[in-house]
Scaffold this motif. Structure first.
Motif, PDB file in Angstrom:
ATOM      1  N   ASN A   1      -2.675   5.083  11.608  1.00 24.05           N
ATOM      2  CA  ASN A   1      -2.201   6.490  11.583  1.00 24.05           C
ATOM      3  C   ASN A   1      -1.154   6.668  10.875  1.00 24.05           C
ATOM      4  O   ASN A   1       0.085   6.070  11.150  1.00 24.05           O
TER       5      ASN A   1
ATOM      6  N   LYS B   1      -0.285   6.737  -2.060  1.00 29.89           N
ATOM      7  CA  LYS B   1      -1.139   7.858  -1.204  1.00 29.89           C
ATOM      8  C   LYS B   1      -1.966   8.727  -2.510  1.00 29.89           C
ATOM      9  O   LYS B   1      -1.696   8.976  -3.379  1.00 29.89           O
TER      10      LYS B   1
ATOM     11  N   ALA C   1      -5.045   0.154   5.934  1.00 27.97           N
ATOM     12  CA  ALA C   1      -4.900   1.592   5.240  1.00 27.97           C
ATOM     13  C   ALA C   1      -4.243   2.484   6.034  1.00 27.97           C
ATOM     14  O   ALA C   1      -4.045   2.257   7.542  1.00 27.97           O
ATOM     15  N   LEU C   2      -3.503   3.347   5.406  1.00 28.48           N
ATOM     16  CA  LEU C   2      -2.885   4.454   6.416  1.00 28.48           C
ATOM     17  C   LEU C   2      -3.732   5.906   5.995  1.00 28.48           C
ATOM     18  O   LEU C   2      -4.065   5.848   4.730  1.00 28.48           O
ATOM     19  N   HIS C   3      -3.717   6.720   6.864  1.00 31.05           N
ATOM     20  CA  HIS C   3      -4.462   7.924   6.772  1.00 31.05           C
ATOM     21  C   HIS C   3      -3.500   8.992   7.268  1.00 31.05           C
ATOM     22  O   HIS C   3      -2.677   8.800   8.454  1.00 31.05           O
ATOM     23  N   SER C   4      -3.389  10.354   6.659  1.00 37.88           N
ATOM     24  CA  SER C   4      -2.904  11.337   7.274  1.00 37.88           C
ATOM     25  C   SER C   4      -3.332  12.624   6.485  1.00 37.88           C
ATOM     26  O   SER C   4      -4.002  12.394   5.672  1.00 37.88           O
TER      27      SER C   4
ATOM     28  N   LEU D   1      -3.295   2.061   0.687  1.00 32.43           N
ATOM     29  CA  LEU D   1      -3.718   0.712   1.093  1.00 32.43           C
ATOM     30  C   LEU D   1      -2.548  -0.080   0.784  1.00 32.43           C
ATOM     31  O   LEU D   1      -1.564   0.177   0.053  1.00 32.43           O
TER      32      LEU D   1
ATOM     33  N   LEU E   1       1.670  10.228   5.403  1.00 35.46           N
ATOM     34  CA  LEU E   1       1.607   8.729   5.284  1.00 35.46           C
ATOM     35  C   LEU E   1       2.968   8.095   4.616  1.00 35.46           C
ATOM     36  O   LEU E   1       3.131   7.008   4.703  1.00 35.46           O
TER      37      LEU E   1
ATOM     38  N   ILE F   1      -8.124  12.037  -0.627  1.00 32.73           N
ATOM     39  CA  ILE F   1      -9.563  11.816  -0.154  1.00 32.73           C
ATOM     40  C   ILE F   1     -10.254  13.334  -0.637  1.00 32.73           C
ATOM     41  O   ILE F   1     -11.045  13.409  -1.494  1.00 32.73           O
TER      42      ILE F   1
ATOM     43  N   HIS G   1      -5.381  12.246   3.178  1.00 30.84           N
ATOM     44  CA  HIS G   1      -4.798  11.406   2.190  1.00 30.84           C
ATOM     45  C   HIS G   1      -5.055   9.868   2.722  1.00 30.84           C
ATOM     46  O   HIS G   1      -5.067   9.672   4.088  1.00 30.84           O
ATOM     47  N   PHE G   2      -5.185   8.752   1.915  1.00 31.62           N
ATOM     48  CA  PHE G   2      -5.078   7.434   2.454  1.00 31.62           C
ATOM     49  C   PHE G   2      -4.251   6.721   1.303  1.00 31.62           C
ATOM     50  O   PHE G   2      -4.064   7.039   0.263  1.00 31.62           O
TER      51      PHE G   2
ATOM     52  N   TYR H   1      -7.657   1.420   9.415  1.00 31.33           N
ATOM     53  CA  TYR H   1      -7.143   2.793   8.840  1.00 31.33           C
ATOM     54  C   TYR H   1      -5.882   3.062  10.012  1.00 31.33           C
ATOM     55  O   TYR H   1      -6.257   3.267  11.040  1.00 31.33           O
TER      56      TYR H   1
END
Length: 136
Positions: free
Chosen positions: A86, A109, A131-134, A121, A91, A112, A118-119, A84
Motif C-alpha cells: 500500500n 510512479k 511494488a507500491l500502489h496508490s 517498482l 505512493l 495504470i 498508479h504503481f 504490491y
C-alpha cells in the motif's frame, strides 16, 4: 492425439473480500530489512523470534498484516510473485524514501489508468523486487 476433457463439478464461489490474508518478505539481514521498511513507512515494527525465525510485523490496524522474516527457506528474490504494498494516498511519499533507506527504485510512479491508480517498482535492501500502489 486427443486430450481428455475433465469435467469438474461447479462449486459455489467463495466470494472472498481479500485474496491475501498475510504476507512475508524474506530477508538476509533482519536489522537492515527492518530498518529499511521502518524508514520508508515511518513506523515502528514489533519483532519476535521463534523456532529459528526472526519476524518484524508491519502495524496493521484491522487490515491485512505481514512481516519481514529471516530464517531457513526465507530467500529474497527478484523473480517470484510480485507483492504490491500500500502506497497510501500518493505512493511517491513512500517511494521517495526507498533510496535513502538503501533500496533502489526500478520504475517511477506510473499510471495504470484513472480507475485503478498508479504503481511503482523497487528493490529493497535484501534484493526483493516489490511494488507500491496508490489511487492517486
Amino acid at each position: 492425439m486427443k486430450t481428455a476433457v475433465r469435467h469438474v463439478k461447479k462449486e459455489k464461489p467463495l466470494n472472498l473480500k481479500h485474496y491475501i490474508n498475510w504476507f512475508e518478505i524474506p530477508a538476509y539481514s533482519f536489522e537492515r530489512a527492518v530498518g529499511f521498511y521502518s524508514h520508508i513507512y515511518g513506523v515502528k515494527m514489533d519483532s519476535t523470534e521463534a523456532n529459528g525465525y526472526s519476524m518484524a510485523f508491519f502495524p496493521a490496524k484491522g487490515g491485512i498484516g505481514g512481516a519481514v522474516v529471516v530464517g531457513e527457506g526465507c530467500v529474497p528474490n527478484t523473480t517470484g510473485p510480485l507483492l504490491y504494498l500500500n502506497g497510501g494516498k500518493d505512493l511517491n511519499v513512500v517511494l521517495s524514501k526507498v533510496e535513502e533507506a538503501g533500496g533502489r527504485v526500478i520504475m517511477a510512479k506510473t499510471l495504470i489508468n484513472e480507475a485503478v491508480g498508479h504503481f511503482a517498482l523497487f528493490m529493497d535492501t535484501e534484493g526483493n523486487r516489490l511494488a507500491l500502489h496508490s489511487k492517486a
